[in-house]
Design a protein around this motif. Sequence first.
Motif, mmCIF file in Angstrom:
data_model
loop_
_atom_site.group_PDB
_atom_site.id
_atom_site.type_symbol
_atom_site.label_atom_id
_atom_site.label_comp_id
_atom_site.label_asym_id
_atom_site.label_seq_id
_atom_site.Cartn_x
_atom_site.Cartn_y
_atom_site.Cartn_z
ATOM 1 N N VAL A 193 -90.800 -45.068 80.868
ATOM 2 C CA VAL A 193 -92.193 -44.727 81.769
ATOM 3 C C VAL A 193 -92.429 -45.903 82.483
ATOM 4 O O VAL A 193 -92.619 -47.131 81.925
ATOM 5 N N ARG A 194 -92.592 -45.949 83.839
ATOM 6 C CA ARG A 194 -93.058 -46.738 84.499
ATOM 7 C C ARG A 194 -94.553 -47.115 84.546
ATOM 8 O O ARG A 194 -95.300 -46.331 84.380
ATOM 9 N N ALA A 195 -94.744 -48.517 84.504
ATOM 10 C CA ALA A 195 -96.323 -48.947 84.547
ATOM 11 C C ALA A 195 -96.319 -50.098 85.286
ATOM 12 O O ALA A 195 -95.546 -50.605 86.013
ATOM 13 N N GLN A 196 -97.548 -50.657 85.180
ATOM 14 C CA GLN A 196 -98.067 -51.808 85.869
ATOM 15 C C GLN A 196 -99.376 -52.457 85.233
ATOM 16 O O GLN A 196 -100.073 -52.001 85.099
ATOM 17 N N GLY A 197 -99.020 -53.944 85.226
ATOM 18 C CA GLY A 197 -100.156 -54.589 84.801
ATOM 19 C C GLY A 197 -100.434 -54.755 83.237
ATOM 20 O O GLY A 197 -101.572 -55.135 82.782
ATOM 21 N N ILE A 198 -99.408 -54.510 82.482
ATOM 22 C CA ILE A 198 -99.702 -54.414 81.105
ATOM 23 C C ILE A 198 -99.594 -56.083 80.606
ATOM 24 O O ILE A 198 -100.219 -56.578 79.825
ATOM 25 N N LEU A 199 -98.319 -56.541 80.845
ATOM 26 C CA LEU A 199 -97.986 -58.015 80.519
ATOM 27 C C LEU A 199 -98.301 -58.792 81.693
ATOM 28 O O LEU A 199 -98.939 -60.047 81.650
ATOM 29 N N ASN A 200 -97.955 -58.499 82.745
ATOM 30 C CA ASN A 200 -98.045 -59.247 84.202
ATOM 31 C C ASN A 200 -98.625 -58.295 85.279
ATOM 32 O O ASN A 200 -98.742 -56.996 85.042
ATOM 33 N N SER A 201 -98.635 -58.895 86.413
ATOM 34 C CA SER A 201 -99.256 -57.984 87.511
ATOM 35 C C SER A 201 -98.193 -57.201 88.162
ATOM 36 O O SER A 201 -98.508 -56.280 89.143
#
Length: 215
Positions: A193-201
Amino acid sequence: MRHVSSPEKGTDVPTSCSYGAQVASATAAAPARVGLIAILFAAMAALLVAGPADGGARTAHAYLANASACTHATDRSLAPAVQRRAVTCLINQARRQERRVRLSPDRSLQTAAGLKGQKVASCGQLSHTPCGTNLIGPLRASGYRYASFGENLYVGASGAVSAYDVVAAWLASAGHRENILRPNFRDVGVSFVRAQGILNSGPEVVWVATFGSQR
């Protein structure tokens, strides 16, 4: 439940992180820069006991197949379906080292893994209960009638990690490795699943492997 947060305050933000929820007989300390949740969960009861993890007699490296054993295991750019198959192949290669039954890809477990991955992505939390959701909610929604189950999570920068990297990280952690090798599991579902901002920006990928055996 024991929760080791990552990144810890004052340390560098990692480029990847993995969590594991287990039908386990033991909890394990998390190595540096890796978060681990150890959860005991069965259909009838939840108990926490001490005992050795499955596969503890070998080193983690012994379970990791040569990259050539699974098609496209090191390719970071192919379609999610291809990378999911590579993860499943590497998991079964690891189980082969312990003479475990080969896990069969299960559509319902893949649905459950996808639902968990989507929730992790939308909440921006690397957790088995993102936004306070029920741990087994995705399993119930998928219709998989489980007798036992386990779940491994991984988040990494998009385009920076391969199926091989994901499974290598799980095998390097005793709790995650225990899920992969648990002898009573029969099925597996893997999601990307594609994501953004969980660990980095920047853009990221959430990997979920859901393991189970049916009633």
